[in-house]
Design a protein around this motif. Sequence first.
Motif, mmCIF file in Angstrom:
data_model
loop_
_atom_site.group_PDB
_atom_site.id
_atom_site.type_symbol
_atom_site.label_atom_id
_atom_site.label_comp_id
_atom_site.label_asym_id
_atom_site.label_seq_id
_atom_site.Cartn_x
_atom_site.Cartn_y
_atom_site.Cartn_z
ATOM 1 N N GLN A 2 0.857 -1.190 0.000
ATOM 2 C CA GLN A 2 0.000 0.000 0.000
ATOM 3 C C GLN A 2 0.895 1.242 0.000
ATOM 4 O OE1 GLN A 2 -0.637 -2.383 2.739
ATOM 5 N NE2 GLN A 2 -1.752 -3.463 1.127
ATOM 6 N N LEU A 3 0.486 2.225 -0.791
ATOM 7 C CA LEU A 3 1.206 3.490 -0.860
ATOM 8 C C LEU A 3 0.268 4.607 -0.440
ATOM 9 C CD1 LEU A 3 3.044 3.092 -4.282
ATOM 10 C CD2 LEU A 3 3.930 2.615 -2.016
ATOM 11 N N GLN A 4 0.694 5.408 0.498
ATOM 12 C CA GLN A 4 -0.113 6.519 0.995
ATOM 13 C C GLN A 4 0.618 7.815 0.732
ATOM 14 O OE1 GLN A 4 -3.269 6.321 2.496
ATOM 15 N NE2 GLN A 4 -3.203 8.527 2.208
ATOM 16 N N ALA A 5 0.064 8.628 -0.153
ATOM 17 C CA ALA A 5 0.672 9.908 -0.495
ATOM 18 C C ALA A 5 0.026 11.024 0.303
ATOM 19 C CB ALA A 5 0.522 10.177 -1.991
ATOM 20 N N SER A 6 0.816 12.019 0.613
ATOM 21 C CA SER A 6 0.317 13.176 1.349
ATOM 22 C C SER A 6 1.111 14.408 0.947
ATOM 23 C CB SER A 6 0.436 12.942 2.854
ATOM 24 O OG SER A 6 1.790 12.741 3.220
ATOM 25 N N GLY A 7 0.593 15.577 1.336
ATOM 26 C CA GLY A 7 1.322 16.805 1.117
ATOM 27 C C GLY A 7 0.781 17.698 0.031
ATOM 28 N N GLY A 8 -0.219 17.244 -0.692
ATOM 29 C CA GLY A 8 -0.797 18.090 -1.729
ATOM 30 C C GLY A 8 -1.577 19.243 -1.129
ATOM 31 N N GLY A 9 -1.962 20.175 -1.978
ATOM 32 C CA GLY A 9 -2.736 21.312 -1.507
ATOM 33 C C GLY A 9 -2.692 22.447 -2.490
ATOM 34 N N LEU A 10 -3.081 23.607 -1.990
ATOM 35 C CA LEU A 10 -3.136 24.818 -2.808
ATOM 36 C C LEU A 10 -1.946 25.709 -2.469
ATOM 37 C CD1 LEU A 10 -4.651 26.786 -4.715
ATOM 38 C CD2 LEU A 10 -5.884 27.595 -2.687
ATOM 39 N N VAL A 11 -1.272 26.176 -3.501
ATOM 40 C CA VAL A 11 -0.111 27.044 -3.300
ATOM 41 C C VAL A 11 -0.086 28.091 -4.415
ATOM 42 C CG1 VAL A 11 1.430 25.533 -4.631
ATOM 43 C CG2 VAL A 11 2.382 27.036 -2.850
ATOM 44 N N GLN A 12 0.470 29.232 -4.107
ATOM 45 C CA GLN A 12 0.591 30.272 -5.127
ATOM 46 C C GLN A 12 1.783 29.980 -6.036
ATOM 47 O OE1 GLN A 12 0.761 34.069 -3.096
ATOM 48 N NE2 GLN A 12 -1.448 34.340 -3.343
ATOM 49 N N ALA A 13 1.718 30.496 -7.230
ATOM 50 C CA ALA A 13 2.827 30.352 -8.165
ATOM 51 C C ALA A 13 4.108 30.889 -7.530
ATOM 52 C CB ALA A 13 2.525 31.086 -9.460
ATOM 53 N N GLY A 14 5.193 30.142 -7.720
ATOM 54 C CA GLY A 14 6.460 30.499 -7.109
ATOM 55 C C GLY A 14 6.698 29.852 -5.759
ATOM 56 N N GLY A 15 5.654 29.260 -5.211
ATOM 57 C CA GLY A 15 5.766 28.627 -3.910
ATOM 58 C C GLY A 15 6.296 27.211 -3.984
ATOM 59 N N SER A 16 6.285 26.564 -2.826
ATOM 60 C CA SER A 16 6.840 25.209 -2.709
ATOM 61 C C SER A 16 5.864 24.298 -1.987
ATOM 62 C CB SER A 16 8.163 25.234 -1.928
ATOM 63 O OG SER A 16 9.140 26.008 -2.578
ATOM 64 N N LEU A 17 5.964 23.021 -2.315
ATOM 65 C CA LEU A 17 5.240 21.975 -1.607
ATOM 66 C C LEU A 17 6.147 20.758 -1.528
ATOM 67 C CD1 LEU A 17 1.586 21.883 -3.039
ATOM 68 C CD2 LEU A 17 2.259 22.461 -0.704
ATOM 69 N N ARG A 18 5.923 19.959 -0.508
ATOM 70 C CA ARG A 18 6.660 18.703 -0.386
ATOM 71 C C ARG A 18 5.668 17.565 -0.284
ATOM 72 N NH1 ARG A 18 11.965 17.680 0.888
ATOM 73 N NH2 ARG A 18 12.453 15.577 1.641
ATOM 74 N N LEU A 19 5.741 16.650 -1.228
ATOM 75 C CA LEU A 19 4.903 15.461 -1.218
ATOM 76 C C LEU A 19 5.676 14.315 -0.584
ATOM 77 C CD1 LEU A 19 3.404 15.566 -4.832
ATOM 78 C CD2 LEU A 19 2.585 16.702 -2.759
ATOM 79 N N SER A 20 4.945 13.488 0.139
ATOM 80 C CA SER A 20 5.566 12.325 0.743
ATOM 81 C C SER A 20 4.713 11.094 0.478
ATOM 82 C CB SER A 20 5.727 12.517 2.256
ATOM 83 O OG SER A 20 6.445 11.445 2.825
ATOM 84 N N CYS A 21 5.353 9.967 0.326
ATOM 85 C CA CYS A 21 4.649 8.723 0.039
ATOM 86 C C CYS A 21 5.252 7.617 0.892
ATOM 87 C CB CYS A 21 4.768 8.380 -1.439
ATOM 88 S SG CYS A 21 3.969 6.838 -1.919
ATOM 89 N N ALA A 22 4.406 7.008 1.699
ATOM 90 C CA ALA A 22 4.856 5.935 2.579
ATOM 91 C C ALA A 22 4.365 4.593 2.061
ATOM 92 C CB ALA A 22 4.343 6.170 3.992
#
Length: 114
Positions: A2-22
Amino acid sequence: VQLQASGGGLVQAGGSLRLSCAASGRIFSINARGWYRQVPGKQRELLAIITSGDNTNYAHSVKGRFTISRDNSKNTVDLQMNSLKPEDTAVYYCWVATSSGPYWGQGTLVTVSS
C-alpha cells in the motif's frame, strides 16, 4: 503493498510543496520509486525516479525545480517541489517498482494558483 501519499494542496505560483509517500505491506524488494502526475484528459506524466542505487532522473518539465529523495528507514519517497507554476496543477501519484510488480498510490491533488 500500500502506498499513501500526502502533502498536496493549494499554493501560489512560485511557492513550494513537499509530497511524501509511505509504503507499507509485504515489501520484499523495491527497485525504484517515483512520482507521476496527471491532468484530466491527458496522459500520466513521469516526473522523477530514484533507483535503489540512488540514481535519479527527472522530466525536462521539472528538472531543476523538483527533487526526489527516499528514506529507506521509513520506507518513504518524497518530492520537493519548488518554483511551482500553474501548469504544475495536477493529481500527483507515487509509484514503486518491486520484485512482485509496480504499485501506485491513490494520488494527491496539487493546485497552483497564478
